[in-house]
Write an enzyme that holds these catalytic residues in place. Structure first.
Site, PDB file in Angstrom:
ATOM      1  N   HIS A  63     -13.556  42.153  21.769  1.00  0.00           N
ATOM      2  CA  HIS A  63     -12.263  42.842  21.822  1.00  0.00           C
ATOM      3  C   HIS A  63     -12.201  43.827  20.659  1.00  0.00           C
ATOM      4  O   HIS A  63     -12.637  43.515  19.547  1.00  0.00           O
ATOM      5  CB  HIS A  63     -11.127  41.820  21.726  1.00  0.00           C
ATOM      6  CG  HIS A  63      -9.788  42.445  21.529  1.00  0.00           C
ATOM      7  ND1 HIS A  63      -9.328  43.447  22.351  1.00  0.00           N
ATOM      8  CD2 HIS A  63      -8.824  42.231  20.592  1.00  0.00           C
ATOM      9  CE1 HIS A  63      -8.128  43.818  21.929  1.00  0.00           C
ATOM     10  NE2 HIS A  63      -7.800  43.097  20.869  1.00  0.00           N
TER      11      HIS A  63
ATOM     12  N   ASN B 293      -7.070  50.172  19.930  1.00  0.00           N
ATOM     13  CA  ASN B 293      -6.935  48.861  20.576  1.00  0.00           C
ATOM     14  C   ASN B 293      -6.094  49.013  21.838  1.00  0.00           C
ATOM     15  O   ASN B 293      -4.878  49.207  21.757  1.00  0.00           O
ATOM     16  CB  ASN B 293      -6.283  47.888  19.586  1.00  0.00           C
ATOM     17  CG  ASN B 293      -6.101  46.500  20.169  1.00  0.00           C
ATOM     18  OD1 ASN B 293      -6.333  46.280  21.352  1.00  0.00           O
ATOM     19  ND2 ASN B 293      -5.675  45.561  19.336  1.00  0.00           N
TER      20      ASN B 293
ATOM     21  N   CYS C  31      -4.393  40.356  24.322  1.00  0.00           N
ATOM     22  CA  CYS C  31      -5.746  40.920  24.192  1.00  0.00           C
ATOM     23  C   CYS C  31      -6.817  40.032  24.815  1.00  0.00           C
ATOM     24  O   CYS C  31      -7.938  40.479  25.042  1.00  0.00           O
ATOM     25  CB  CYS C  31      -6.060  41.194  22.728  1.00  0.00           C
ATOM     26  SG  CYS C  31      -4.911  42.372  22.022  1.00  0.00           S
TER      27      CYS C  31
END
Ligand code: UT7
Length: 333
Positions: free
Chosen positions: A258, A288, A118
């Site tokens: 994020h 996500n 990520c």
């Protein structure tokens, strides 16, 4: 200490792509023991997009990069470098960068994949910017793309609801003094690797019938451990980045974190004492998407007129590795 490039480098265009298939929380409640209320209140996710069988990361990365090139009015053969941040490449090799290069027709570029989960897009952004700042290159593409649906265990409701597929792309170029990337900080801590990982499929544990039976080609996560690490690092890293550059949270036009869990993002924004309208959120619609969360959020925020040339923007990410990082920039166009 701040880190800065000897020459100003900034983002000059953005693009994004999500696969067509939209999957709602209600859709998931038909295939696993979950419900819309739990997913929304615990994560902030309402829906996500997933690929059709046979689509890979490059199928998402190509249209995202093409959109960024079109926005900039740049021909693909002008690109000199393509860096692709992903943990779900089409194949181990060739790199997804090679596939994307070929499909867009970037015949004068070199490129490579970068694996930092990520945090991948931020690592790739700094790496690409360093190539531009060196003076050796002036047109670099950075693509953040992941097909998380390819590594999700749909029998595990704790991870099966969290992720989506998508791609974001940016172009990096030299920009005028005072614009572009101001400062950055990146870290890794391999001692935390076991709290978020895919156990098999690499050289240590190649794919076998046993690894498939044991579901070791899927995401394994200790959710609460990742949660604690994320809140701490995102809040402290963001605050430290502002402090060391002499800025206050109120100076920020946008905070682009994020998108892993809205509660993590809210906690970071709260510790920054940031008004809610300064944070960019797309987890509600896309979940996500790992390396794609930040470039897509930037693309959407610019498209919605939420940032202009000169605006102060803070990017912050964390992920498997463990990896984390923060980039402070002044939007360049
Ligand atoms: O970019 C990747 C980085 N990853 C992350 O950032 C993940 C960070 N962690 C999280 O976002 C959260 O820890 C989760 C969303 C994964 C889990 O939320 P939580 O508030 O930590 O829940 P929990 O794991 O403590 O589970 C609470 C309860 C459990 O039931 P019991 O044991 O209390 O009866 C779970 O079994 O919620 C249950 N549960 C679910 N229920 C309905 C877990 N997943 C689900 C689900 N639907 N999908």
């Amino acid at each position: 200490m701040t880190r800065h490039f000897a020459r100003p480098v900034g983002i000059t265009a953005t693009g994004q792509y999500y696969p067509e298939r939209r999957v709602t929380n209600d859709d998931l409640s038909m295939v696993m023991a979950t419900n819309d209320e739990w997913i929304r209140t615990r994560t902030g996710i309402g829906s996500r997009h997933w690929v059709e069988k046979g689509q890979g990361a490059s199928d998402l990365g190509v249209p995202a990069l093409q959109m960024a090139l079109d926005q900039r009015g740049m021909m693909a053969d002008e690109l000199e470098v393509i860096i692709v941040a992903t943990v779900t490449p089409d194949t181990f090799f060739p790199a997804t960068a090679c596939r994307i290069q070929d499909a867009v027709g970037a015949k004068n570029a070199f490129g490579f994949d970068l694996s930092a989960a990520c945090s991948g897009f931020l690592y790739a952004l700094t790496s690409g910017a360093a190539l531009v700042a060196s003076g050796a290159y002036s047109k670099v593409a950075v693509v953040g793309v992941d097909v998380m649906s390819s590594i999700m265990n749909m029998e595990d409701r704790a991870t099966g609801v969290l992720f989506g597929d998508g791609a974001g792309a940016v172009i990096l170029e030299p920009v005028e003094e005072g614009l572009g990337i101001i400062d950055f900080e990146h870290r890794i801590d391999g001692s935390g690797g076991c709290i978020l990982h895919m156990p098999a499929g690499g050289s240590r544990k190649p794919a076998s019938h046993e690894t498939v039976d044991a579901k070791e080609h899927f995401i394994h996560q200790s959710g609460s451990e990742v949660f604690k690490f994320a809140v701490r690092e995102m809040a402290e890293g963001s605050r430290a980045m502002l402090d060391r550059n002499g800025f206050l949270p109120a100076d920020l036009k946008l905070f682009v974190p994020h998108q892993a869990n809205l509660r993590i993002m809210d906690a970071a924004a709260k510790r920054l004492e940031l008004p809610n309208d300064r944070m960019v959120v797309n987890i509600d619609r896309y979940a996500n998407t790992t390396a794609a969360t930040i470039p897509t959020a930037l693309h959407q925020a610019k498209g919605e007129g939420r940032m202009e040339k000169g605006d102060l923007v803070l990017l912050s990410a964390f992920g498997a590795g463990l990896t984390w990082g923060t980039i402070l920039l002044r939007w360049a166009y």
